[in-house]
Design a protein around this motif. Structure first.
Motif, PDB file in Angstrom:
ATOM      1  N   MET A   1     -30.384  -6.059  16.487  1.00 11.96           N
ATOM      2  CA  MET A   1     -29.773  -6.328  17.789  1.00 11.96           C
ATOM      3  C   MET A   1     -30.874  -6.525  18.830  1.00 11.96           C
ATOM      4  O   MET A   1     -31.848  -5.769  18.862  1.00 11.96           O
ATOM      5  N   SER A   2     -30.734  -7.522  19.688  1.00 12.30           N
ATOM      6  CA  SER A   2     -31.726  -7.782  20.719  1.00 12.30           C
ATOM      7  C   SER A   2     -31.657  -6.703  21.782  1.00 12.30           C
ATOM      8  O   SER A   2     -30.688  -5.960  21.896  1.00 12.30           O
ATOM      9  N   ARG A   3     -32.700  -6.650  22.588  1.00 13.94           N
ATOM     10  CA  ARG A   3     -32.728  -5.656  23.667  1.00 13.94           C
ATOM     11  C   ARG A   3     -31.587  -5.889  24.642  1.00 13.94           C
ATOM     12  O   ARG A   3     -30.941  -4.948  25.094  1.00 13.94           O
ATOM     13  N   ASP A   7     -28.654  -3.278  25.555  1.00 18.51           N
ATOM     14  CA  ASP A   7     -28.355  -2.864  26.930  1.00 18.51           C
ATOM     15  C   ASP A   7     -26.881  -3.071  27.252  1.00 18.51           C
ATOM     16  O   ASP A   7     -26.244  -2.233  27.903  1.00 18.51           O
ATOM     17  N   ALA A   8     -26.330  -4.192  26.806  1.00 21.08           N
ATOM     18  CA  ALA A   8     -24.925  -4.491  27.059  1.00 21.08           C
ATOM     19  C   ALA A   8     -24.019  -3.480  26.363  1.00 21.08           C
ATOM     20  O   ALA A   8     -23.017  -3.026  26.912  1.00 21.08           O
ATOM     21  N   ALA A   9     -24.384  -3.127  25.138  1.00 17.58           N
ATOM     22  CA  ALA A   9     -23.596  -2.154  24.383  1.00 17.58           C
ATOM     23  C   ALA A   9     -23.646  -0.790  25.043  1.00 17.58           C
ATOM     24  O   ALA A   9     -22.627  -0.079  25.118  1.00 17.58           O
ATOM     25  N   GLU A  16     -16.868   2.950  29.139  1.00 22.38           N
ATOM     26  CA  GLU A  16     -15.761   3.542  28.400  1.00 22.38           C
ATOM     27  C   GLU A  16     -15.688   5.051  28.644  1.00 22.38           C
ATOM     28  O   GLU A  16     -14.609   5.600  28.868  1.00 22.38           O
ATOM     29  N   ARG A  17     -16.839   5.710  28.601  1.00 22.42           N
ATOM     30  CA  ARG A  17     -16.871   7.154  28.845  1.00 22.42           C
ATOM     31  C   ARG A  17     -16.368   7.480  30.249  1.00 22.42           C
ATOM     32  O   ARG A  17     -15.598   8.428  30.440  1.00 22.42           O
ATOM     33  N   ALA A  18     -16.783   6.675  31.215  1.00 21.09           N
ATOM     34  CA  ALA A  18     -16.352   6.898  32.604  1.00 21.09           C
ATOM     35  C   ALA A  18     -14.844   6.718  32.740  1.00 21.09           C
ATOM     36  O   ALA A  18     -14.161   7.504  33.416  1.00 21.09           O
ATOM     37  N   ALA A  55     -14.511  -6.266  28.052  1.00 19.39           N
ATOM     38  CA  ALA A  55     -15.872  -6.331  27.503  1.00 19.39           C
ATOM     39  C   ALA A  55     -15.927  -6.194  25.985  1.00 19.39           C
ATOM     40  O   ALA A  55     -16.811  -6.758  25.343  1.00 19.39           O
ATOM     41  N   THR A  56     -14.982  -5.440  25.408  1.00 17.07           N
ATOM     42  CA  THR A  56     -15.078  -5.158  23.977  1.00 17.07           C
ATOM     43  C   THR A  56     -14.545  -6.308  23.121  1.00 17.07           C
ATOM     44  O   THR A  56     -13.628  -7.036  23.521  1.00 17.07           O
TER      45      THR A  56
END
Length: 248
Positions: A1-3, A7-9, A16-18, A55-56
């Motif tokens: 996975m790229s940086r 970062d997006a993940a 999601e946690r929020a 987003a998902t």
């Protein structure tokens, strides 16, 4: 996975946690019958979860949150109807506690929900609109009224004279505020009383706000403003309780 992908993940996971934490808090407040606070958390949580759904790419997760969002929206609507009924019945009572050094309690946040287009006249009773920072607070409150959705034309201030050497500055500053408001088409009527003790704000729409420390719930300005501990009570005036100009 790229940086960038990582970062997006990470951002999506944090979002999601929020969202989950916010709706969890909403449910807790709901069960405790703290409906106004619960409604705010439901609304904020729903907004966060909608962003998660957008987003998902996980279809199972999308479906799960869509279902939960639907449930939360239904409950939020029920709470909104309940609050509206209490307002109409004159039973609505909201209490806000501002803890020592708390932030995020601007005048806009505390008063905005009561400032609709019906509001044209405001009464402020506060014995401590005397010192520079207190006069500054009153000015900020007046600015909020001028900028808000309400159509305020008259503000009545009942306060007490400064007992020390600041009396001349107090009167001069209030006169400056009066002239400034006049430029915006708003009349400020100032009266003084030596027997005033209670602090309250009334709107001609019928709302009355009782504030333990009045408008002076900010600490004196040093590097910046912090909030001092106080209690704010918001109640609906009942017929027969209204003072001059209040709607019953």
């Amino acid at each position: 996975m790229s940086r960038a992908g990582g970062d997006a993940a990470a951002a999506a996971a944090a979002l999601e946690r929020a969202g989950v934490e916010t709706v969890r808090r909403a449910v807790e407040l709901d069960l405790a019958s703290r409906f106004q606070e619960s409604l705010m958390c439901y609304q904020e949580g729903i907004d966060l979860l909608l962003q998660v759904v957008k987003a998902t790419k996980d279809e199972v997760k999308k479906q799960h949150y869509r279902q939960k969002i639907s449930e939360y929206m239904t409950r939020a609507e029920d709470i909104k109807k309940h609050i509206e009924k209490e307002k109409q019945d004159g039973k609505y009572h909201k209490q806000i506690k501002i803890d020592e050094n708390a932030t995020g309690f601007s005048y806009e946040k505390l008063f905005q929900e009561y400032l609709n287009e019906i509001v044209t006249e405001v009464w402020v009773e506060d014995p401590y609109i005397r010192h520079v920072h207190q006069l500054y607070n009153f000015l900020r409150f007046c600015e909020m009224l001028v900028k808000g959705p309400c159509k305020v034309k008259t503000i009545h201030l009942l306060t007490s004279y400064d007992e020390g050497s600041g009396k001349i500055q107090q009167i001069s500053s209030l006169e400056e505020i009066k002239q400034s408001l006049k430029n915006h088409g708003v009349t400020l009527n100032v009266s003084f009383s030596s027997s005033i003790h209670d602090r309250e704000i009334r709107f001609n729409s019928g709302w009355m706000i009782k504030i333990g420390r009045g408008l002076d719930y900010f600490k004196k300005p040093q590097a910046m403003f912090f909030c001092a501990a106080t209690h704010t009570y918001v109640v609906r005036l009942s017929p027969g309780m209204c003072s001059q100009g209040c709607a019953s």
